[in-house]
Write a protein that holds these residues in place. Structure first.
Motif, mmCIF file in Angstrom:
data_model
loop_
_atom_site.group_PDB
_atom_site.id
_atom_site.type_symbol
_atom_site.label_atom_id
_atom_site.label_comp_id
_atom_site.label_asym_id
_atom_site.label_seq_id
_atom_site.Cartn_x
_atom_site.Cartn_y
_atom_site.Cartn_z
ATOM 1 N N GLY A 169 0.824 -1.203 0.000
ATOM 2 C CA GLY A 169 0.000 0.000 0.000
ATOM 3 C C GLY A 169 0.857 1.252 0.000
ATOM 4 N N ALA A 170 0.357 2.303 -0.698
ATOM 5 C CA ALA A 170 1.113 3.553 -0.811
ATOM 6 C C ALA A 170 0.125 4.726 -0.801
ATOM 7 N N ASN A 171 0.472 5.826 -1.495
ATOM 8 C CA ASN A 171 -0.379 7.015 -1.513
ATOM 9 C C ASN A 171 -1.567 6.823 -2.446
ATOM 10 N N GLU A 172 -2.517 7.790 -2.337
ATOM 11 C CA GLU A 172 -3.676 7.850 -3.220
ATOM 12 C C GLU A 172 -4.473 6.544 -3.253
ATOM 13 N N SER A 173 -4.603 5.929 -2.063
ATOM 14 C CA SER A 173 -5.419 4.710 -1.891
ATOM 15 C C SER A 173 -4.960 3.551 -2.762
ATOM 16 N N GLU A 174 -3.661 3.539 -3.113
ATOM 17 C CA GLU A 174 -3.159 2.468 -3.978
ATOM 18 C C GLU A 174 -2.882 1.202 -3.153
ATOM 19 N N ILE A 175 -3.484 0.090 -3.592
ATOM 20 C CA ILE A 175 -3.233 -1.239 -3.012
ATOM 21 C C ILE A 175 -2.996 -2.202 -4.167
ATOM 22 N N TYR A 176 -1.864 -2.911 -4.089
ATOM 23 C CA TYR A 176 -1.550 -3.897 -5.132
ATOM 24 C C TYR A 176 -1.317 -5.263 -4.472
ATOM 25 N N ILE A 177 -1.710 -6.304 -5.213
ATOM 26 C CA ILE A 177 -1.448 -7.693 -4.813
ATOM 27 C C ILE A 177 -0.426 -8.254 -5.793
ATOM 28 N N GLN B 37 -12.616 6.121 -1.764
ATOM 29 C CA GLN B 37 -12.742 7.576 -1.860
ATOM 30 C C GLN B 37 -13.086 8.148 -0.489
ATOM 31 N N PRO B 38 -12.580 9.317 -0.146
ATOM 32 C CA PRO B 38 -11.606 10.101 -0.928
ATOM 33 C C PRO B 38 -10.240 9.438 -0.922
ATOM 34 N N LEU B 39 -9.406 9.807 -1.883
ATOM 35 C CA LEU B 39 -8.075 9.217 -1.968
ATOM 36 C C LEU B 39 -7.240 9.633 -0.760
ATOM 37 N N GLU B 40 -6.546 8.699 -0.186
ATOM 38 C CA GLU B 40 -5.725 8.975 0.997
ATOM 39 C C GLU B 40 -4.585 7.975 1.045
ATOM 40 N N ASP B 41 -3.630 8.214 1.949
ATOM 41 C CA ASP B 41 -2.480 7.331 2.076
ATOM 42 C C ASP B 41 -2.898 6.016 2.736
ATOM 43 N N ILE B 42 -2.204 4.942 2.350
ATOM 44 C CA ILE B 42 -2.384 3.629 2.999
ATOM 45 C C ILE B 42 -1.223 3.455 3.967
ATOM 46 N N SER B 43 -1.522 3.525 5.267
ATOM 47 C CA SER B 43 -0.463 3.410 6.277
ATOM 48 C C SER B 43 -0.263 1.984 6.759
ATOM 49 N N CYS B 44 -1.297 1.134 6.696
ATOM 50 C CA CYS B 44 -1.197 -0.241 7.205
ATOM 51 C C CYS B 44 -1.953 -1.178 6.275
ATOM 52 N N ILE B 45 -1.470 -2.388 6.167
ATOM 53 C CA ILE B 45 -2.159 -3.418 5.394
ATOM 54 C C ILE B 45 -1.861 -4.770 6.037
ATOM 55 N N ALA B 46 -2.852 -5.664 6.067
ATOM 56 C CA ALA B 46 -2.664 -6.958 6.747
ATOM 57 C C ALA B 46 -3.616 -7.991 6.165
ATOM 58 N N TRP B 47 -3.087 -9.217 5.937
ATOM 59 C CA TRP B 47 -3.908 -10.367 5.521
ATOM 60 C C TRP B 47 -4.569 -10.974 6.760
ATOM 61 N N ASN B 48 -5.779 -11.469 6.561
ATOM 62 C CA ASN B 48 -6.481 -12.168 7.645
ATOM 63 C C ASN B 48 -5.744 -13.462 7.993
ATOM 64 N N ARG B 49 -5.724 -13.804 9.300
ATOM 65 C CA ARG B 49 -4.964 -14.967 9.770
ATOM 66 C C ARG B 49 -5.749 -16.280 9.712
ATOM 67 N N GLN B 50 -7.044 -16.187 9.355
ATOM 68 C CA GLN B 50 -7.864 -17.389 9.293
ATOM 69 C C GLN B 50 -8.467 -17.628 7.906
ATOM 70 N N VAL B 51 -8.748 -16.568 7.172
ATOM 71 C CA VAL B 51 -9.382 -16.675 5.847
ATOM 72 C C VAL B 51 -8.430 -16.066 4.830
ATOM 73 N N GLN B 52 -8.003 -16.854 3.864
ATOM 74 C CA GLN B 52 -6.894 -16.435 3.003
ATOM 75 C C GLN B 52 -7.261 -15.344 1.994
ATOM 76 N N HIS B 53 -8.538 -15.148 1.654
ATOM 77 C CA HIS B 53 -8.893 -14.153 0.636
ATOM 78 C C HIS B 53 -9.380 -12.842 1.246
ATOM 79 N N ILE B 54 -9.191 -12.643 2.556
ATOM 80 C CA ILE B 54 -9.609 -11.417 3.224
ATOM 81 C C ILE B 54 -8.377 -10.565 3.516
ATOM 82 N N LEU B 55 -8.480 -9.275 3.163
ATOM 83 C CA LEU B 55 -7.382 -8.335 3.341
ATOM 84 C C LEU B 55 -7.947 -7.059 3.968
ATOM 85 N N ALA B 56 -7.160 -6.428 4.860
ATOM 86 C CA ALA B 56 -7.587 -5.173 5.492
ATOM 87 C C ALA B 56 -6.516 -4.113 5.273
ATOM 88 N N SER B 57 -6.988 -2.863 5.130
ATOM 89 C CA SER B 57 -6.078 -1.733 4.978
ATOM 90 C C SER B 57 -6.598 -0.587 5.834
#
Length: 943
Positions: A140-148, A165-185
């Protein structure tokens, strides 16, 4: 406690859990300068060697590189062994994501980059590896950018959905520890978004309604899929919010341990109750997110820490990067800080050397850092087992419970399993067979089965001798076992010229062997010997008359009676000398002790036959013992074993035990079972034929019975073990109790206690401890010689309820006269409570049943058992008065009463077995064995 430190202003990443030894990668932190204002950057790898007591870490070769906002070490392409593997993933200042080969970095290669992409806009502050598919990396980086990113195809990343929206910086990102297709930012604005990669869209958003939550940290719960924590960097709201996505309207819990903004958090994967946090208040705290309690505070300096990480392989180790240009490695298990203090002193001395001072050296007190307030889960025993009394095996397992929605993890149940372990199956089967024979009094059939099963001739002889005790005319049967039959003798006397090989008494009193080959009636000493040994006086006199041995004939006729004497008196003229004169003298004078003492032990059978035929009842046992003692003291091992037969004839249980113990080699359970079988049968025979105390047990037998009871108890057969305990502990420890307490030295006392430990363990564990009433005054221990029992101890002992049948009685040791003592206390009179009316039927029914059995019983031994049971059931009535029995036992006893009223005693015994097997042993041990005796006798008598 601090373990290691590295002087670097850098981001950090631990090697994956699969990597050994453990490494720590450091990359120069972006937007920070050290004290020298250096603009250089490096990527280094250090080895963690906890065996080295110093604080320095082993440095590996590094490479010149750029500065980083985030650094992680993923397990992709991980290989087993000592070789460093995996992938180092770095987030750079210019939107680049760089993949490094850690093996090449350590090797000092110049080409260490695997791949890199400048896809992001602005610095990459957030990185995380999917723990289920380790080739997937989120950034994760600026302008709400998240890449896999797919590390197998790094060229083209994917997005989880449309930018928020609105566009903002991504300060943290983490995969779920129990479900592999869930991601949080999360972003500094305080909003967090949860993405579903299967749908490529956000599924839920959580945010602080006060808009003061500046997210500096995001972490998923290690065990619960729907829970996550968010940390706030704002000094106005220095909190950690715990959210549950099922109730996303407000935080589930808020942790407020920090006083200023929180800069980083890390949740332990090994223990979900450990959450690390560091903030601008210069604190590093370890908290329980479920309760909010601070479990540990690391001893740190006044500098802030901006990054904190758990070591994946060693869960007790963590690292913290601070703004003073240092990365410190800590252990949350506590320890000493002396090494840290010494290093600080050495650094000061290196910067500013001081002249030596002539002062005495003083040892500084050790500074010990306390560990966690609770033991962490990784040191919890995963499984455990312990053997307990009665052959019980207690096991437990701390299997990770499946978290249920809406149920707190602390409410999960843990199970303890109690199993019955039987290691000596054959021993237990034979013990049960012996118990059945005793209860049914089928001693003859039991002995016959043992005879049929015996393989050794001596074993068959022993059981044959034991069986004779329960048959009529036992002495005649003993003679037959020794080889003397009256019918055979008559046949030989009536057939002139018969051939025989017999043994007779010589003139000197010894028994010798005479061969009669085609003999005539003139040489009939052997036949006369057989006639005398079988008590056939008439045949013996006839043989003497036919051989013209008048003196012998007249002497035998006197012993045979007046009628026989009258017939032979006329022909007697001189006293004749022959080989059997000594035997004739013994028969007439009845002096068999001399024969037993002087006979040749090779002919012990003839001597025993003579005792069986002629000895008076009052001297019979002593003569058998005397012959047995001679055989036992003989050097011949075969004769020593034959002494057991003499002790069986004498009914001497204690000597049989001693002789058998010496003759048998081995202390196995089955060897002990062999002995106990013979002892039980012989004791029953002695009780039926002799007026002896059934509870009288010698020291050696008491020891063997206690060992046997311990074995039974260890196999889970506790009810049977109770019946084999000696009637009194003094029977085993007589030497101990008889010694004067003032003269027993410590060595002697210790030795005697060790000899009696097995017996006392059985007695105390099985009987004494469960049934001591509240008003019972225990006897004075032998370790307190200056104390004496209270006044009138007998009256106090009578107030205690009687123990169950077969239970040991415990008596206080008597102190010698003139011994100092304390003043006796007055005896307190105890008034028993009445039995509750609803349970009074138990007492009346049991007492009435015992009275019916007493009226029907004709055997004195049975009457004694019933009288004793009537007294010992008083313990049950005391428990009814005190209302200390459980409802299950009370209900079972009432059911037994119903079976007694219908005279269905077998049903009562079945109910009895169910109560014993399902209830607490300490509750029922005092009265249930006695009740079983009453029901068994009632069923046998048919009352």
């Amino acid at each position: 406690m601090k373990l290691k430190e590295v002087d670097r202003t850098a981001m950090q990443a631990w090697s994956p859990a699969e990597q050994h030894p453990i490494y720590l990668a450091t990359g120069t932190s972006a937007q920070q300068l050290d004290a020298t204002f250096s603009t250089s950057a490096s990527l280094e790898i250090f080895e963690l060697d906890l065996a080295d007591p110093s604080l320095d870490m082993k440095s590996s070769c590094g490479c010149l590189s750029c500065r980083y906002h985030k650094l992680i070490w993923g397990p992709h392409s991980m290989t087993a062994g000592e070789r460093v593997s995996g992938v180092l993933i770095a987030g750079g200042e210019n939107g680049n994501v760089i993949l490094y080969d850690p093996a090449k970095i350590i090797a000092g290669d110049t080409e260490v980059i695997i791949a890199q992409k400048d896809k992001h806009t602005g610095p990459v502050r957030a990185l995380d590896v999917n723990m289920f598919q380790t080739n997937l990396v989120a950034s994760g980086a600026n302008e709400s950018e998240i890449y896999i990113w797919d590390l197998n195809n790094f060229a083209t990343p994917m997005t989880p959905g449309v930018k928020t929206q609105p566009l903002e910086d991504i300060s943290c990102i983490a995969w779920n520890r129990q479900v592999q297709h869930i991601l949080a930012s999360a972003s500094p604005s305080g909003r967090a978004t949860v993405w579903d990669l299967r749908k490529n869209e956000p599924i839920i958003k959580v945010s602080d309604h006060n808009n003061r939550m500046h997210c500096s940290g995001l972490a998923w719960h290690p065990d619960v899929a729907t829970q996550m924590v968010l940390a706030s960097e704002d000094d106005r709201l220095p909190v950690i919010q715990m959210w549950d996505l099922r109730f996303a309207s407000s935080p589930l819990r808020v942790l407020e341990s920090h006083t200023r903004g929180i800069l980083a958090i890390a949740w332990s994967m090994a223990d979900s109750e450990l959450l690390l946090s560091c903030g601008k208040d210069a604190k590093i705290l370890c908290s329980n997110p479920n309760t909010g309690e601070v479990l540990y505070e690391l001893p740190t300096n006044t500098q802030w820490c901006f990054d904190i990480q758990w070591c994946p392989r060693n869960p007790a180790v963590l690292s913290a990067a601070s703004f003073d240009g240092r990365i410190s490695v800590y252990s949350i298990m506590g320890g000493s800080t002396d090494g840290l203090r010494q290093k600080q002193v050495d650094q000061v001395l290196r910067r500013q050397p001081l002249p030596p001072l002539q002062l005495p050296q003083q040892t500084a007190p050790q500074s010990v850092v306390l560990p966690l307030k609770k033991p962490p889960k990784w040191i919890r025993r995963p499984v455990g087992a312990s053997f307990s009394f009665g052959g019980k095996l207690v096991t437990f397992e701390n299997a990770k419970p499946q978290q249920q929605p809406g149920i707190d993890q602390q409410q999960q149940r843990h199970y303890v399993y109690v199993s019955q372990v039987v290691t000596e199956k054959e021993f237990l089967v034979r013990s049960n067979q012996l118990q059945e024979a005793v209860q049914s009094e089928g001693f003859i059939s039991y002995c016959q089965k043992k005879i049929d099963m015996a393989q050794a001739d001596f074993e068959k002889n022993v059981w044959a001798f034991l069986k004779v005790n329960f048959e009529e005319d036992s002495r005649a049967k003993y003679l037959e076992l020794l080889g003397y039959r009256k019918d055979d003798l008559r046949n030989k006397v009536n057939v002139p010229g018969s051939c025989a090989c017999v043994k007779c008494f010589a003139a000197d009193g010894c028994i010798c062997q005479v061969q009669l080959m085609h003999c005539s009636l003139a040489d009939v000493d052997g036949l006369i010997t057989q006639a005398l040994l079988t008590g056939n006086f008439e045949s013996a006199v006839d043989l003497c008359l036919h051989d013209n041995r008048m003196a012998d004939a007249i002497i035998l006729a006197i012993a045979g009676g007046q009628e026989l004497l009258s017939r032979t008196q006329e022909k007697y003229f001189v006293k004749m000398q022959s080989k059997i004169t000594r035997l004739i003298t013994a028969v007439v004078t009845k002096n068999w002790k001399e024969i037993v003492q002087s006979c040749d032990l090779q002919n012990w059978r003839e001597a025993l036959a003579a005792v069986l035929t002629y000895a008076r009842p009052d001297e019979f046992a002593a003569l058998c013992d005397l012959l047995g003692n001679r055989l036992e003291s003989e050097g011949d091992s075969l004769l020593q074993t034959q002494a057991c037969l003499c002790y069986i004839c004498a009914g001497n249980v204690e000597k049989l035990v001693a002789c058998w113990t010496k003759a048998q080699d081995g202390n196995s359970p089955l060897s002990l079972q062999d002995l106990i079988e013979k002892v039980v049968i012989l004791r029953k025979a002695v009780q039926l034929t002799q007026a002896v105390d059934p509870n009288a047990v010698g020291a050696l037998l008491a020891e063997k019975m206690s060992q046997y009871a311990n074995l039974l108890a260890a196999q889970g057969s506790i009810a049977a073990a109770l019946t084999f305990l000696p009637a009194s502990t003094n029977q085993v420890c007589g030497l101990w109790a008889s010694c004067s307490p003032l003269t027993v030295n410590r060595h002697t006392l210790s030795k005697q206690r060790s000899l009696c430990s097995a017996v006392f363990t059985s007695v105390l564990m099985l009987f004494l401890l469960p049934q001591v009433p509240d008003n019972f005054m225990p006897p004075v221990p032998i370790t307190s010689p200056i104390m004496t029992p209270l006044a009138d101890p007998q009256s106090q002992m009578q107030q205690a309820p009687a123990p169950p049948a077969g239970a040991p009685s415990f008596q206080a040791p008597q102190l010698p006269a003139g011994q100092p003592h304390v003043q006796a206390l007055p005896t307190e009179k105890i008034t028993k409570k009445p039995i509750p009316e609803e349970h009074l039927i138990l007492k009346t029914t049991f007492e009435a049943l015992i009275q019916r059995c007493l009226l029907s019983a004709s055997d004195p031994q049975t009457k004694r058992k019933l009288d004793d049971a009537n007294k010992r059931l008083e313990c049950l009535y005391d428990k009814l008065r005190e209302q200390t029995l459980s409802p299950t036992i009370i209900s079972g006893l009432h059911n037994i009463v119903k079976s007694i009223e219908t005279r269905n005693y077998m049903e009562g015994l079945n109910i009895h077995t169910h109560i014993v097997s399902t209830s607490n042993f300490s509750e029922t041990s005092a009265f249930m064995p006695v009740l079983k005796v009453v029901l068994t006798q009632a069923n046998k008598l048919g009352v």
